[in-house]
Design an enzyme around this catalytic site. Structure first.
Site, PDB file in Angstrom:
ATOM      1  N   VAL A 253       0.913  -1.265   0.106  1.00  0.00           N
ATOM      2  CA  VAL A 253       0.026   0.016  -0.015  1.00  0.00           C
ATOM      3  C   VAL A 253       0.977   1.056   0.298  1.00  0.00           C
ATOM      4  CG1 VAL A 253      -1.896  -1.325   1.130  1.00  0.00           C
ATOM      5  CG2 VAL A 253      -0.246   0.100   2.535  1.00  0.00           C
ATOM      6  N   GLU A 254       0.235   2.455  -0.235  1.00  0.00           N
ATOM      7  CA  GLU A 254       0.773   3.708  -0.367  1.00  0.00           C
ATOM      8  C   GLU A 254       2.079   3.849  -1.060  1.00  0.00           C
ATOM      9  OE1 GLU A 254       1.609   5.706   3.283  1.00  0.00           O
ATOM     10  OE2 GLU A 254      -0.347   5.637   4.110  1.00  0.00           O
ATOM     11  N   GLY A 255       1.917   3.186  -2.327  1.00  0.00           N
ATOM     12  CA  GLY A 255       3.001   2.976  -3.539  1.00  0.00           C
ATOM     13  C   GLY A 255       3.590   1.604  -3.299  1.00  0.00           C
TER      14      GLY A 255
END
Length: 760
Positions: free
Chosen positions: A439-441
């Site tokens: 997640v988040e990149g």
């Protein structure tokens, strides 16, 4: 003709014309990502000559009295309420009393300013709360993390209108509204620009009157708090075919607030992220109409959603997941060191075997490094920086290193870590690792493209200036700006070539360093590798130009070097801030030796794969004249780091500070109590081992121990049995059954049923 005008007209002009033809132009999304946030220590590292005084003068991250009281009070009390086995395997959700406690004590409002009813905490306080919660229950930590990371609250504070802030922020602060944020869709993950979620500007009815608004259609997934949210921050592509708000048909990515009780919104279904039960799931919208004032920032911010998201990520990405990862590493070090001192094989604590010490040493050093970097990053954010490159480094490096820590901890625990049950304190951590990595990149993208790809443009002293000059609409002005930037770059590169050459050939002793006692030479070596990195970057940009971003393996290796430079800087700063503790020096040395070995290896790999071989040979002569000499930490150093985890000490306490220590009879509680007992009687156990006596009764008969000592040893044996025990269940206790849906307000959920997601 002056010298400067001659240079501009006869040298810079042809280069300028050539570069405008051959170099790729930044796309709108690339430009917005690069312009998000700012630069900080990463710019010094890219310069090739970092200013160590600047780093050491950065004030350390600190908690206010109010923030410390929150950690000592509500956070500690909340941790005491949690039973992760019940949450994960019985309720598959947080208990209602935990949801109520999170809301009442404003865990969802840590970042919201006090005038709006929030806690107004610093980045470091936010990080510390997530750190402690993570060592008790990852599902609870992620639940608290969501509203304080990328989401409606952060976006409203940065970009919302005054009216939006006045209405929404108090409602978010007191948990009347539960927020989530919808970005990822089935068609678009890392490539957010490919999303097909759409909004059409049109007229519609809202609260009984006709207004200009947006008709939305979307499908999002992987949305934390999505199944229970009352307001959805939604990213979508906006179109205005009737030109009701402007002259463009395609306006671009836009972010709006969508109350989830509107007709056409579907929420409630859940994902199971690696069997963690924080609320996460898909949602849909079918012809959902919202008024234009639901766009965050109003009509002035339509089409600016990607820039808004990148700006919000520039700081937030460096807090939540790095905090969870640093906490996970410290927790793994704490429990694995204790377990290795308790668990015996062949009548010897397994922590005395070198194979185990290899894992323990790495665990100890990684915990030290990640917390050092976490604190430094929070300090930068709290002093007003939004270091986008550094926060990307933190997210990728922290989650990847947690993966190694979790594997090491599981390997040492063996079957104890594999068998699920209330006594297993590692299973949930182990399963959580892929979530943070994804997640988040996603880490593959972050490592290959963002850390160095954005850093080379954003943090380099001249590259961005040159690119902007090439895109200048006025050619004369563009030439003037390019002339200054280009020749500044040439001078910078020449100086770095001399600097890197001199430092490499003197083994780093030509590099400046602050007086730092036992670690002074490490500052010199970092200065050497910074110069080598800066020169290699310039040569790669010169030889590969725009193709460098497509050479993802080379870009990833540059990203690794930049990451090591930052993390090792944080290690040296932490050691200095904590009073240069001699007992912690092995941890510092381990981090530095491993980091230097990684830097030299990555540099060697870049040169081995560099397409222009003569340039690669020249760089090898300048930067690695004696080959790869660093081999990582020695066995003796590894054992010294492992020893810190095997016995109670101030060094061990500093390493595992602020993790939760409960008094319950669960796995960690038993472990902590037994570790204390073992440490107290270890000299007695060693005495019997030297006498080759392993039976307490026999030892008493031979007069090797007293009755009181025999009682001590028996108590320890019972405690050890409790620690090494694992759970077992009757067949009927683990037979499949469907969770029962509880009735109630979705903003205060209990259990919800898990069903097939075939509808997607």
């Amino acid at each position: 003709m002056t010298e400067s005008s001659f240079r501009r007209d006869w040298l810079s002009r042809p280069i300028f014309r050539w570069a405008r033809k051959v170099l790729p132009i930044l796309s709108a999304t690339e430009r917005e990502a690069i312009e998000a946030g700012d630069v900080w220590w990463d710019a010094d590292l890219f310069s090739g000559d970092p200013d160590w005084r600047k780093l050491l003068a950065t004030p350390p991250a600190q908690l206010s009295a109010e923030e410390q009281a929150f950690l000592d009070g509500p956070v500690e009390e909340l941790c005491g309420m949690l039973d992760d086995w019940v949450i994960t395997w019985e309720l598959r959700d947080l208990p209602p009393e935990v949801w109520a406690y999170l809301k009442a004590h404003k865990f969802f409002a840590m970042i919201i300013p006090k005038p709006y009813g929030g806690l107004g905490f610093s980045a470091y306080a936010h990080s510390e709360v997530i750190r402690k919660l993570s060592t008790r229950s990852i599902s609870v930590a992620v639940t608290a993390m969501g509203p304080n990371s990328l989401g409606p609250g952060e976006l409203l504070m940065q970009f919302g209108t005054k009216a939006q802030q006045d209405y929404w922020l108090p409602r978010l602060a007191d948990a009347r509204e539960i927020p989530c944020f919808g970005l990822t869709s089935p068609e678009a993950g890392s490539d957010a620009a490919s999303m097909v979620d759409s909004g059409i500007v049109c007229r519609g009815t809202h609260e009984g009157r006709e207004v200009i608004g947006i008709r939305l259609n979307w499908h999002k997934r992987y949305i934390t708090l999505g199944p229970v949210a009352t307001v959805l921050g939604l990213a979508f592509k906006l179109y205005d075919p009737d030109h009701l708000i402007g002259t463009r048909d395609e306006i671009g990515i836009t972010v709006a607030l969508v109350p989830t009780n509107l007709p056409g919104v579907e929420i409630g279904r859940r994902h199971l992220p690696a069997m963690h039960v924080f609320q996460n799931g898909p949602n849909w919208g079918h012809d959902v109409f919202i008024p234009m004032d639901h766009v965050i920032g109003g009509v002035e911010q339509v089409g600016k959603g990607w820039k808004m998201l990148m700006s919000a990520l520039a700081a937030g990405r460096g807090i939540s997941l790095p905090s969870l990862s640093a906490a996970g590493a410290a927790f793994a070090a704490h429990v694995t060191g204790a377990y290795a001192s308790i668990r015996e094989q062949f009548h010897v604590p397994i922590g005395r075997f070198e194979a185990i010490q290899e894992r323990l040493g790495r665990l100890a050093a990684t915990a030290y490094l990640l917390d050092a970097a976490r604190r430094l990053t929070c300090a930068a954010i709290d002093h007003g920086h939004k270091p986008a490159v550094i926060t990307a480094i933190m997210k990728q490096q922290a989650t990847e290193r947690l993966r190694v820590c979790a594997n090491d901890a599981m390997d040492v625990h063996g079957g104890k870590g594999v068998i699920e049950g209330p006594l297993n304190y590692l299973g949930n951590l182990y399963r959580a690792v892929p979530i943070g990595i994804t997640v988040e990149g996603a880490n593959i993208v972050t490592r290959s493209l963002i850390q160095f790809g954005q850093g080379a443009i954003r943090s380099h002293p001249f590259i961005l200036k040159e690119m902007l000059a090439l895109e200048e609409s006025d050619p004369a002005r563009g030439l003037d700006e390019f002339d200054r930037a280009f020749w500044g770059h040439v001078g910078h590169s020449c100086m770095n070539a001399l600097r890197a050459w001199g430092r490499a050939w003197t083994f780093g002793y030509a590099a400046p360093a602050p007086p730092a006692g036992a670690v002074t030479d490490y500052f010199r070596q970092l200065g050497r590798y910074s110069a080598a990195f800066a020169l290699a970057v310039d040569m790669a940009l010169l030889m590969l130009g725009g193709n460098l971003k497509r050479r993802e393996m080379i870009s990833a290796r540059f990203g690794d070097i930049l990451s090591e430079l930052y993390l090792l800087s944080a290690v040296l700063k932490r050691w200095n801030e904590e009073g240069r503790q001699a007992a912690d020096l092995p941890l510092v040395q381990y981090c530095m030796e491993l980091g230097f070995a990684t830097i030299e290896t990555r540099l060697d790999e870049i040169l081995a794969n560099f397409p222009n071989r003569p340039v690669a040979w020249l760089m090898r002569f300048l930067l690695l004249p004696f080959g790869v000499r660093r081999r990582g930490p020695s066995d003796v150093l590894t054992q010294a780091c492992a020893a810190i985890l095997l016995e109670p000490s101030a060094a061990r306490d500093r390493l595992t500070i602020d993790i939760y220590h409960g008094a319950d009879d669960g796995g960690v509680g038993r472990l902590d109590r037994t570790f204390a007992l073992i440490s107290a009687v270890q000299p007695l156990r060693d005495r019997l081992r030297q006498a080759h006596v392993h039976d307490i009764a026999a030892a008493r008969q031979r007069g090797l121990i007293t009755d009181a000592e025999a009682d001590q040893l028996k108590a320890v044996q019972l405690a050890i049995a409790g620690v090494v025990a694992v759970d077992d269940f009757a067949p009927e206790e683990i037979s499949p059954r469907r969770a029962v849906a509880a009735q109630g307000d979705v903003s205060s959920p209990t259990a919800t049923p898990f069903q097939s997601n075939a509808a997607e």
